[in-house]
Enzyme design. Structure first.
Site, mmCIF file in Angstrom:
data_model
loop_
_atom_site.group_PDB
_atom_site.id
_atom_site.type_symbol
_atom_site.label_atom_id
_atom_site.label_comp_id
_atom_site.label_asym_id
_atom_site.label_seq_id
_atom_site.Cartn_x
_atom_site.Cartn_y
_atom_site.Cartn_z
ATOM 1 N N SER A 1 0.865 -1.174 0.000
ATOM 2 C CA SER A 1 0.000 0.000 0.000
ATOM 3 C C SER A 1 0.900 1.221 0.000
ATOM 4 O O SER A 1 2.086 1.125 0.350
ATOM 5 C CB SER A 1 -0.878 0.000 1.258
ATOM 6 N N TYR B 1 -2.962 -0.877 10.175
ATOM 7 C CA TYR B 1 -2.782 -1.149 8.750
ATOM 8 C C TYR B 1 -1.429 -0.630 8.260
ATOM 9 O O TYR B 1 -0.710 -1.324 7.533
ATOM 10 C CB TYR B 1 -3.913 -0.501 7.968
#
Length: 254
Positions: free
Chosen positions: A145, A160
């Site tokens: 990401s 995350y």
């Protein structure tokens, strides 16, 4: 004319392939002529994806798999090798996320995020990597990401972001270990894309943050990751390993 992104006849396994980006990656590989094994927990969803994959005239095998269980991962890898004979490409996509403030995050939520996003990625790399190293060839694409590099102001991303940062460093370490064995390990770093997982944490503040923080002012659209994925999964990236390829609409440039 040579197709530098050619994956026709290659054998791939895609995790988290029952929906979202994983499904998109699996269908893209199939469209380009690769046989695809699809792994996820929701078998009924996988069966639907299998039909779509086989419509491209390639082979598909369904591998029920919870990536937090290393025994299920080994079974999925063994099944894929038994069906296809080899694995050339691993798209390590399965993930989980939460947007809970750190001070409100319980142990269970944290541990579930790490088991899925870090442990599961490593276990799949280990099992597929063992096979690839023995063969002397392999392309591993771990889906990270842009949170490998930055977080998001106004939206809690501690769990995350921590997990995706770990995926980047894990990939660098594995890339160094396996570089002379013909195996490349890279990270594809999406920005905010439309997906089932993203929909679970979307709210007004989230949407406003994307408009404000992303130079393009929008989420990524279906298909806008495919070219980058194919680059890392094909021999076009034969001298690329341990790298993060960001596809984030410019988020990390400002």
């Amino acid at each position: 004319m040579k197709n530098y992104f050619d994956v026709k006849g290659k054998n791939a396994i895609v995790t988290g392939a029952s929906s979202g980006l994983g499904r998109q990656f699996a269908l893209c590989l199939a469209e380009q002529g690769a046989n695809v094994a699809i792994a996820a927990r929701r078998v009924e969803r996988l069966e639907e994806v299998k039909k779509q994959i086989e419509a491209y005239g390639v082979k598909c095998v369904v591998c029920p798999c919870d990536v937090t269980d290393s025994s299920q991962i080994k079974a999925a890898v063994d099944k894929t090798i038994a069906e296809f004979g080899s694995i050339d490409i691993l798209i390590n996509n399965a993930a989980a996320g939460f947007s809970t403030p750190a001070l409100e995050c319980d142990d269970e939520t944290w541990e579930r995020t790490m088991k899925t996003n870090v442990d599961g990625v490593f276990y799949f790399c280990r099992e597929v990597g063992r096979h690839m190293v023995e063969r002397g060839y392999g392309k591993i694409v771990n889906i990270g990401s842009f949170h490998c590099m930055v977080t998001m102001n106004g939206v809690p991303r501690s769990g995350y972001s921590t997990a995706k940062g770990a995926v980047l460093m894990m990939s660098k370490a594995l890339a160094a270990e396996w570089a002379k064995s013909g195996v490349t390990v890279n990270v594809l770093g999406p920005g905010y894309f439309e997906s089932e997982m993203a929909a679970k944490v979307t709210n007004a503040a989230y949407d406003e943050g994307i408009k404000r923080g992303c130079p393009m002012g929008r989420r990524g659209k279906p298909g806008e990751l495919n070219g980058a994925m194919l680059f890392l999964a094909s021999d076009a990236s034969s001298y690329v390993t341990g790298q993060l390829l960001l596809v984030d609409g410019g988020w990390t440039i400002v």
